[in-house]
Design a protein around this motif. Structure first.
Motif: not given
Length: 123
Positions: A7-11, A16-18, A54-62
């Protein structure tokens, strides 16, 4: 590679670092938590109970600590866009890793306390 790692590697690298850092904070703060994917995002459980998502998005982390995790830290989270059980940490501002750590530890204590209460009621 495990599901959360994929999941993380897909960003992109910046996100990804965050996400890697958030994952490390959660694992350090809740070493016994089970890590999985739920609702298409990294999820952590203790004693079978939801701890954190938690989740990654284009402009924020949820960041999703269920309503109790958010209500306990309401004042500190008020600086961010948030809902009853969610908060958005914008990528163009420093991520509050120390706050994330305190929220995770609070949720761990809350779950462990409820587990002990439940066990005492069964005796």
């Amino acid at each position: 590679m495990d599901e959360v790692g994929k999941y993380i590697d897909s960003f992109p690298d910046e996100i990804k670092t965050i996400l890697v850092s958030i994952r490390m904070v959660i694992k350090k703060s809740a070493p016994g938590a089970q890590e999985t994917i739920a609702y298409r995002m990294p999820a952590y459980r203790i004693k079978g109970k939801p701890l954190i998502y938690f989740a990654g998005y284009k402009n924020h982390v949820g960041f999703y600590a269920t309503p109790s995790g958010h209500s306990e830290f309401e004042k500190e989270l008020s600086y961010y866009r948030h809902g009853k059980g969610s908060v958005q940490f914008p990528l163009d501002k420093p991520i509050p890793y120390d706050l994330i750590e305190r929220i995770v530890k609070f949720r761990v204590m809350e779950i462990m306390k409820s587990e002990k209460t439940w066990q005492n009621e069964q005796i």
